[in-house]
Design a protein around this motif. Structure first.
Motif, PDB file in Angstrom:
ATOM      1  N   SER A  95       0.809  -1.229   0.000  1.00  0.00           N
ATOM      2  CA  SER A  95       0.000   0.000   0.000  1.00  0.00           C
ATOM      3  C   SER A  95       0.835   1.269   0.000  1.00  0.00           C
ATOM      4  O   SER A  95       0.305   2.360  -0.261  1.00  0.00           O
ATOM      5  N   GLU A  98       0.914   3.804  -2.956  1.00  0.00           N
ATOM      6  CA  GLU A  98      -0.380   4.469  -3.119  1.00  0.00           C
ATOM      7  C   GLU A  98      -0.584   5.529  -2.045  1.00  0.00           C
ATOM      8  O   GLU A  98      -1.148   6.595  -2.315  1.00  0.00           O
ATOM      9  N   SER A 190      -8.545  -3.088   6.174  1.00  0.00           N
ATOM     10  CA  SER A 190      -8.772  -3.045   4.731  1.00  0.00           C
ATOM     11  C   SER A 190      -7.869  -1.982   4.108  1.00  0.00           C
ATOM     12  O   SER A 190      -8.018  -0.791   4.412  1.00  0.00           O
ATOM     13  N   SER A 192      -7.944  -0.777   1.131  1.00  0.00           N
ATOM     14  CA  SER A 192      -8.729   0.152   0.309  1.00  0.00           C
ATOM     15  C   SER A 192      -9.435   1.178   1.186  1.00  0.00           C
ATOM     16  O   SER A 192      -9.511   2.366   0.835  1.00  0.00           O
ATOM     17  N   GLU A 193      -9.943   0.767   2.330  1.00  0.00           N
ATOM     18  CA  GLU A 193     -10.590   1.722   3.230  1.00  0.00           C
ATOM     19  C   GLU A 193      -9.568   2.675   3.842  1.00  0.00           C
ATOM     20  O   GLU A 193      -9.835   3.874   3.998  1.00  0.00           O
ATOM     21  N   GLY A 196      -8.721   5.139   1.233  1.00  0.00           N
ATOM     22  CA  GLY A 196      -9.825   6.086   1.102  1.00  0.00           C
ATOM     23  C   GLY A 196      -9.753   7.178   2.144  1.00  0.00           C
ATOM     24  O   GLY A 196     -10.043   8.352   1.866  1.00  0.00           O
ATOM     25  N   ARG A 212     -13.272   4.339  -0.897  1.00  0.00           N
ATOM     26  CA  ARG A 212     -12.323   3.242  -0.773  1.00  0.00           C
ATOM     27  C   ARG A 212     -11.609   2.962  -2.103  1.00  0.00           C
ATOM     28  O   ARG A 212     -10.479   2.498  -2.123  1.00  0.00           O
ATOM     29  N   ALA A 213     -12.265   3.200  -3.245  1.00  0.00           N
ATOM     30  CA  ALA A 213     -11.646   2.971  -4.547  1.00  0.00           C
ATOM     31  C   ALA A 213     -10.993   4.254  -5.002  1.00  0.00           C
ATOM     32  O   ALA A 213     -11.655   5.179  -5.450  1.00  0.00           O
TER      33      ALA A 213
END
Length: 215
Positions: A95, A98, A190, A192-193, A196, A212-213
């Motif tokens: 992660s 990102e 998560s 993605s969360e 976000g 999240r996306a």
């Protein structure tokens, strides 16, 4: 810690069952969304700093210096979590780019000595800032460690005095905008969360799971 001539970092690859059993009725009181970041200072010598402003040249670092006016993801980690810890570390590594792309940064608090932390960084090629917290002092401030709520008394397969898994996102204003505390080692955070929440904080918009996306 050395085990049969191997460093603690290497035995993170070992798989142990993590089975939950209840006994102690004590509870944790972890920081949650809306809480302010604790007023903590960290010895610069207790960390491996790979992404830090040149202005942060003091012996003691406050979180604002580490944060550098960016959304800051703070995640706790322990080798005593066995394979759960290795999976947690790999998610953070996957992660990290990102997080940076969204304008944030990452600090991982490791329950280990400085020497073990340096071994961890080298062995697993860790690219982000890591600070050693061998006595769980930082974990206590976040409420994710308590001697009265010993993980080893509740989770079969864990025999060390460890914090519970926890990941936070801190806004530039020093407030927690995302929390994921996995007291029973059954629901890892998560990514993605979490991303976000970094996106929301970087753009000064309220956090919502719909973000999240993110790219």
């Amino acid at each position: 810690m050395q085990v049969n001539g191997q460093s603690n970092a290497i035995i993170w690859d070992t798989t142990f069952p993590v089975n939950i059993f209840k006994g102690n009725t004590a509870k944790l009181s972890p920081l949650k969304i809306g809480s302010r970041l604790p007023l903590l200072s960290i010895s610069k010598a207790s960390g491996v700093w790979q992404n830090l402003s040149e202005q942060a040249n003091t012996q003691k670092l406050v979180f604002q210096q580490i944060q550098q006016n960016k959304p800051l993801t703070i995640s706790f980690l322990s080798g005593g979590w066995n394979e759960y810890g290795l999976k947690h570390l790999n998610i953070l590594k996957a992660s990290y780019q990102e997080i940076l792309a969204l304008g944030g940064d990452l600090l991982v608090v490791v329950q280990a000595s400085l020497e073990e932390t340096k071994e961890l960084v080298a062995y697993f090629d860790v690219p982000f800032n890591v600070v050693a917290d061998p006595n769980n002092q930082i974990a206590k401030q976040f409420g994710v460690y308590s001697q009265e709520y010993a993980v080893w008394e509740r989770i079969a397969g864990i025999s060390e005095d460890v914090p519970v898994p926890a990941t936070y996102v801190i806004s530039q204003q020093g407030r927690i905008v995302y929390d994921a505390i996995d007291e029973d080692f059954s629901k890892p955070f998560s990514p993605s969360e979490m991303l976000g929440a970094v996106f929301s904080a970087a753009n000064n918009i309220p956090y919502s799971i719909k973000y999240r996306a993110v790219a």
